[in-house]
Design a protein around this motif. Structure first.
Motif, PDB file in Angstrom:
ATOM      1  N   GLN A  26      51.809   8.769  83.970  1.00  0.00           N
ATOM      2  CA  GLN A  26      52.348   7.812  84.429  1.00  0.00           C
ATOM      3  C   GLN A  26      50.377   7.907  85.717  1.00  0.00           C
ATOM      4  OE1 GLN A  26      55.067   9.196  87.134  1.00  0.00           O
ATOM      5  NE2 GLN A  26      56.232   7.953  87.562  1.00  0.00           N
ATOM      6  N   SER A  27      50.598   8.794  86.012  1.00  0.00           N
ATOM      7  CA  SER A  27      48.698   8.992  87.299  1.00  0.00           C
ATOM      8  C   SER A  27      48.152   8.402  86.361  1.00  0.00           C
ATOM      9  CB  SER A  27      49.091  10.463  87.660  1.00  0.00           C
ATOM     10  OG  SER A  27      49.649  10.748  88.200  1.00  0.00           O
ATOM     11  N   MET A  34      44.494   1.210  91.514  1.00  0.00           N
ATOM     12  CA  MET A  34      44.636   1.892  92.862  1.00  0.00           C
ATOM     13  C   MET A  34      43.635   2.050  93.020  1.00  0.00           C
ATOM     14  SD  MET A  34      48.431   2.883  93.276  1.00  0.00           S
ATOM     15  CE  MET A  34      48.440   4.432  92.292  1.00  0.00           C
ATOM     16  N   PHE A  47      51.714  23.329  92.220  1.00  0.00           N
ATOM     17  CA  PHE A  47      51.229  21.997  92.117  1.00  0.00           C
ATOM     18  C   PHE A  47      50.077  22.174  93.127  1.00  0.00           C
ATOM     19  CE2 PHE A  47      54.775  19.724  90.294  1.00  0.00           C
ATOM     20  CZ  PHE A  47      54.678  19.424  88.582  1.00  0.00           C
ATOM     21  N   HIS A  71      59.740  17.146  92.693  1.00  0.00           N
ATOM     22  CA  HIS A  71      58.586  18.662  93.449  1.00  0.00           C
ATOM     23  C   HIS A  71      59.079  19.312  94.899  1.00  0.00           C
ATOM     24  CE1 HIS A  71      54.723  16.102  94.558  1.00  0.00           C
ATOM     25  NE2 HIS A  71      56.134  16.050  95.076  1.00  0.00           N
TER      26      HIS A  71
HETATM   27  P1  FAD Z   1      58.002   4.012  87.940  1.00  0.00           P
HETATM   28  O1  FAD Z   1      58.251   3.026  87.362  1.00  0.00           O
HETATM   29  O2  FAD Z   1      58.956   4.403  88.856  1.00  0.00           O
HETATM   30  O3  FAD Z   1      58.332   5.148  86.635  1.00  0.00           O
HETATM   31  C1  FAD Z   1      58.212   5.842  85.436  1.00  0.00           C
HETATM   32  C2  FAD Z   1      58.609   6.215  84.750  1.00  0.00           C
HETATM   33  O4  FAD Z   1      58.150   7.931  85.240  1.00  0.00           O
HETATM   34  C3  FAD Z   1      59.849   6.599  84.780  1.00  0.00           C
HETATM   35  O5  FAD Z   1      60.573   5.982  83.648  1.00  0.00           O
HETATM   36  C4  FAD Z   1      59.977   8.422  84.378  1.00  0.00           C
HETATM   37  O6  FAD Z   1      59.865   8.927  83.013  1.00  0.00           O
HETATM   38  C5  FAD Z   1      59.300   8.656  85.617  1.00  0.00           C
HETATM   39  N1  FAD Z   1      59.613   9.149  86.722  1.00  0.00           N
HETATM   40  C6  FAD Z   1      59.607   8.632  88.064  1.00  0.00           C
HETATM   41  N2  FAD Z   1      59.533   9.784  88.421  1.00  0.00           N
HETATM   42  C7  FAD Z   1      60.597  10.361  87.863  1.00  0.00           C
HETATM   43  C8  FAD Z   1      61.244  11.512  87.901  1.00  0.00           C
HETATM   44  N3  FAD Z   1      61.689  11.588  89.623  1.00  0.00           N
HETATM   45  N4  FAD Z   1      61.511  12.470  87.401  1.00  0.00           N
HETATM   46  C9  FAD Z   1      61.542  11.907  86.773  1.00  0.00           C
HETATM   47  N5  FAD Z   1      60.746  11.642  85.794  1.00  0.00           N
HETATM   48  C10 FAD Z   1      60.054  10.175  86.650  1.00  0.00           C
HETATM   49  N6  FAD Z   1      52.433   9.411  90.226  1.00  0.00           N
HETATM   50  C11 FAD Z   1      50.785   8.332  90.557  1.00  0.00           C
HETATM   51  O7  FAD Z   1      50.666   6.890  90.286  1.00  0.00           O
HETATM   52  N7  FAD Z   1      49.463   8.986  91.271  1.00  0.00           N
HETATM   53  C12 FAD Z   1      49.928  10.225  90.850  1.00  0.00           C
HETATM   54  O8  FAD Z   1      48.072  10.375  91.182  1.00  0.00           O
HETATM   55  C13 FAD Z   1      50.631  10.939  90.915  1.00  0.00           C
HETATM   56  N8  FAD Z   1      50.751  12.286  90.724  1.00  0.00           N
HETATM   57  C14 FAD Z   1      51.729  12.970  90.884  1.00  0.00           C
HETATM   58  C15 FAD Z   1      51.453  14.605  91.605  1.00  0.00           C
HETATM   59  C16 FAD Z   1      53.048  15.158  91.345  1.00  0.00           C
HETATM   60  C17 FAD Z   1      52.858  16.704  91.029  1.00  0.00           C
HETATM   61  C18 FAD Z   1      54.122  14.679  90.841  1.00  0.00           C
HETATM   62  C19 FAD Z   1      55.176  15.241  91.195  1.00  0.00           C
HETATM   63  C20 FAD Z   1      54.041  13.530  91.226  1.00  0.00           C
HETATM   64  C21 FAD Z   1      52.811  12.521  90.924  1.00  0.00           C
HETATM   65  N9  FAD Z   1      53.006  11.082  90.635  1.00  0.00           N
HETATM   66  C22 FAD Z   1      51.899  10.663  90.429  1.00  0.00           C
HETATM   67  C23 FAD Z   1      54.544  10.301  90.543  1.00  0.00           C
HETATM   68  C24 FAD Z   1      55.003   9.715  91.875  1.00  0.00           C
HETATM   69  O9  FAD Z   1      55.338  10.282  92.269  1.00  0.00           O
HETATM   70  C25 FAD Z   1      55.616   8.516  91.707  1.00  0.00           C
HETATM   71  O10 FAD Z   1      56.310   9.162  90.134  1.00  0.00           O
HETATM   72  C26 FAD Z   1      54.789   7.843  90.681  1.00  0.00           C
HETATM   73  O11 FAD Z   1      54.311   6.964  91.071  1.00  0.00           O
HETATM   74  C27 FAD Z   1      55.672   5.798  90.389  1.00  0.00           C
HETATM   75  O12 FAD Z   1      55.431   5.140  89.845  1.00  0.00           O
HETATM   76  P2  FAD Z   1      55.922   4.263  89.278  1.00  0.00           P
HETATM   77  O13 FAD Z   1      56.517   2.871  89.801  1.00  0.00           O
HETATM   78  O14 FAD Z   1      55.549   3.220  88.174  1.00  0.00           O
HETATM   79  O15 FAD Z   1      56.625   5.107  88.402  1.00  0.00           O
END
Ligand code: FAD
Length: 141
Positions: A26-27, A34, A47, A71
């Motif tokens: 995802q990151s 961005m 983390f 987290h």
């Molecule tokens: P969404 O469209 O909301 O989700 C895309 C997919 O991600 C979903 O289909 C699902 O499979 C998964 N997902 C999303 N949220 C969850 C959840 N809460 N639990 C389980 N699966 C989930 N995001 C970044 O963009 N950049 C980063 O560097 C980054 N670092 C992170 C580091 C940590 C330790 C954690 C826990 C999360 C990190 N995230 C990061 C994720 C961030 O918190 C958001 O979930 C993300 O930015 C949402 O992006 P989106 O709108 O594209 O995803």
């Protein structure tokens, strides 16, 4: 205006290798658009992540990450304005724990365990710098 942000957090019980892979995927998918770069370290259920980029982009992403239920205890360790990036090579690099030398952790903390809550943000940043210098960070851009 570039900033560098460092935070620590505790993984929810559900975070296993697959869940960690999903966070990294995802990151790597989101961060380039961005203009955010950085490195994520996951060890012993903790983390530690560095985010670099424009102030608005980094602040928005941090707020989104802090609300993520994967987290808890998300704690800001360091935030600074910077002239240049240190982690420009990674949309989100991953610390390669196989290459994490326990002696490196001992250099910066009381024990060989990674515990960012027990040391200053400056110490955690110094550890990240050494991890990058010793090629202990992996992951494609
Ligand atoms: P969404 O469209 O909301 O989700 C895309 C997919 O991600 C979903 O289909 C699902 O499979 C998964 N997902 C999303 N949220 C969850 C959840 N809460 N639990 C389980 N699966 C989930 N995001 C970044 O963009 N950049 C980063 O560097 C980054 N670092 C992170 C580091 C940590 C330790 C954690 C826990 C999360 C990190 N995230 C990061 C994720 C961030 O918190 C958001 O979930 C993300 O930015 C949402 O992006 P989106 O709108 O594209 O995803």
């Amino acid at each position: 205006m570039l900033v560098r942000l460092l935070y620590a957090s505790r993984a929810a019980a559900t975070v296993d290798a697959e869940a960690l892979g999903a966070i990294l995927k995802q990151s790597k998918a989101n961060n380039p658009a961005m203009g955010v770069t950085g490195v994520l370290c996951f060890s012993g259920g903790l983390f530690l992540q560095v985010l670099e980029g424009g102030r608005g982009a980094v602040n928005r992403l941090y707020n989104s990450i802090a609300r993520d239920p994967r987290h808890t205890d998300v704690e800001l360790m360091s935030y600074e304005e910077i002239g240049e990036r240190r982690f420009a090579g990674w949309s989100m690099g991953q610390v390669n724990l196989a290459r994490l030398n326990p002696a490196l952790l001992l250099k910066y903390s009381e024990t060989e365990l990674l515990d960012p809550y027990a040391v200053s943000g400056r110490v955690s940043m110094a550890l990240f710098d050494e991890l990058v210098a010793t090629a202990s960070v992996c992951g494609p851009i």
